[in-house]
Design a protein around this motif. Structure first.
Motif, PDB file in Angstrom:
ATOM      1  N   HIS A  43      64.514  13.919  73.402  1.00 48.72           N
ATOM      2  CA  HIS A  43      64.125  11.668  73.909  1.00 48.72           C
ATOM      3  C   HIS A  43      64.517  12.135  75.668  1.00 48.72           C
ATOM      4  N   LYS A  44      66.000  12.553  75.415  1.00 44.59           N
ATOM      5  CA  LYS A  44      66.501  13.298  76.526  1.00 44.59           C
ATOM      6  C   LYS A  44      65.390  13.430  77.297  1.00 44.59           C
ATOM      7  N   GLN A  67      61.892  13.422  77.248  1.00 40.75           N
ATOM      8  CA  GLN A  67      61.582  12.089  77.907  1.00 40.75           C
ATOM      9  C   GLN A  67      61.841  11.471  79.314  1.00 40.75           C
ATOM     10  N   ARG A  68      62.850  11.555  78.895  1.00 48.03           N
ATOM     11  CA  ARG A  68      63.319  10.386  80.434  1.00 48.03           C
ATOM     12  C   ARG A  68      63.838  10.974  81.720  1.00 48.03           C
ATOM     13  N   GLN A  77      55.161  15.286  78.061  1.00 51.25           N
ATOM     14  CA  GLN A  77      55.827  14.460  77.472  1.00 51.25           C
ATOM     15  C   GLN A  77      55.171  14.296  76.310  1.00 51.25           C
TER      16      GLN A  77
END
Length: 300
Positions: free
Chosen positions: A192-193, A195-196, A214
């Motif tokens: 998730h990190k 993806q940012r 991604q």
């Protein structure tokens, strides 16, 4: 091993079974990881000489031997300033720690002391924590991405992200069946990190460079979710629960992984346990010690 330019004059990588990054800034050059052994490093050094590219620094993303096994040979050939994440650096300097922890803390049997679990020790000149850092002339952002290893760091430089083993190419996921993790929940948090992260593209430790990486990260998340769901369902079929060893056997058989050698079995035991602990953290299963065995049951 193919040498590819990602950004003119600054960012490159050697694409192979284990990818190796390379950065250049004037008279300085830095490898990101070092391959599994001296043979891999010899190929890297030969290509750098052919291209007349400098090599002054080395960064190891995490202390798994396929990523640092060639570093000892490099350090014996020339002076190279070597940096590594904190904690991972301890294993790089004392590689017996990997077969030691995989073997549950017992002194590892001779068959476990091989190049796949224990590379040759290396000297660490600089330990890196998460955040912006300076390695020689390279101004880098180090991003903490645990889950596959305890304190793995990815490096962001000039818009290119070198991700280590924080995610895998989709072919690699399919090949391994049960990917090696130490903490599945931490690995998913790291995904998730990822993806940012804002960058122009990413290089995984295993796979290929992608500008739009991604979607591959999302495929990793979905794959881990699939394994978690399967495991929860499998445990739920047994009203009395399942022992740790039975779960390992069932999951390995279902996903067609090879555990013919003790070293392979220990790696998959760690990986299966990583999925079990994620289910425990999510309160989807419970565990207890019963009749001297570790048992797991579906949460009521």
């Amino acid at each position: 091993m193919e040498f590819q330019s990602l950004k003119d004059g600054t960012c490159f990588y050697f694409q192979g079974p284990v990818n190796i990054g390379y950065l250049q800034n004037g008279e300085e050059g830095m490898l990101i990881d070092a391959g599994i052994d001296a043979s891999a490093m010899k190929k890297v050094l030969k290509r750098l000489r052919q291209e007349d590219l400098p090599l002054t620094h080395l960064f190891i993303t995490h202390a798994h031997s396929d990523h640092y096994g060639g570093a000892n040979y490099l350090q014996r050939q020339q002076e190279v300033h070597t940096a590594a994440p904190i904690l991972e650096a301890a294993i790089l300097q004392h590689p017996i720690l990997e077969p030691l922890y995989l073997f549950g803390g017992n002194d590892p049997l001779p068959e476990l002391r091989n190049k796949f679990l224990e590379g040759a020790p290396i000297k660490i000149d600089q330990m890196i924590d998460e955040g912006f850092c300076q390695i020689g002339s390279f101004a880098i952002e180090a991003i903490l991405l645990p889950g596959h290893s305890y304190y793995q760091l990815g490096l962001l430089y000039q818009g290119i992200f070198y991700a280590g083993d924080s995610y895998f190419g989709e072919k690699q996921l399919e090949k391994h069946g049960i990917p090696y993790l130490t903490d599945t929940q931490a690995a998913m948090d790291s995904l998730h990190k990822l993806q940012r992260i804002t960058c122009q593209g990413a290089v995984p430790g295993h796979g290929t460079f992608e500008e739009n990486f991604q979607s591959t990260v999302q495929a990793n998340l979905e794959y881990h979710k699939q394994l978690l769901d399967w495991l929860e369902e499998e445990i739920g079929k047994k009203t009395d629960g399942m022992s740790h060893e039975d779960i390992i056997a069932s999951m390995c058989a279902t996903y067609h992984v090879r555990t013919q050698q003790l070293s392979q079995w220990l790696l998959f035991r760690t990986a299966v346990t990583a999925y079990l602990t994620a289910l425990l953290k999510q309160n989807r299963i419970t565990s207890e010690i019963r009749n001297y065995r570790w048992f797991f049951k579906a949460a009521s």
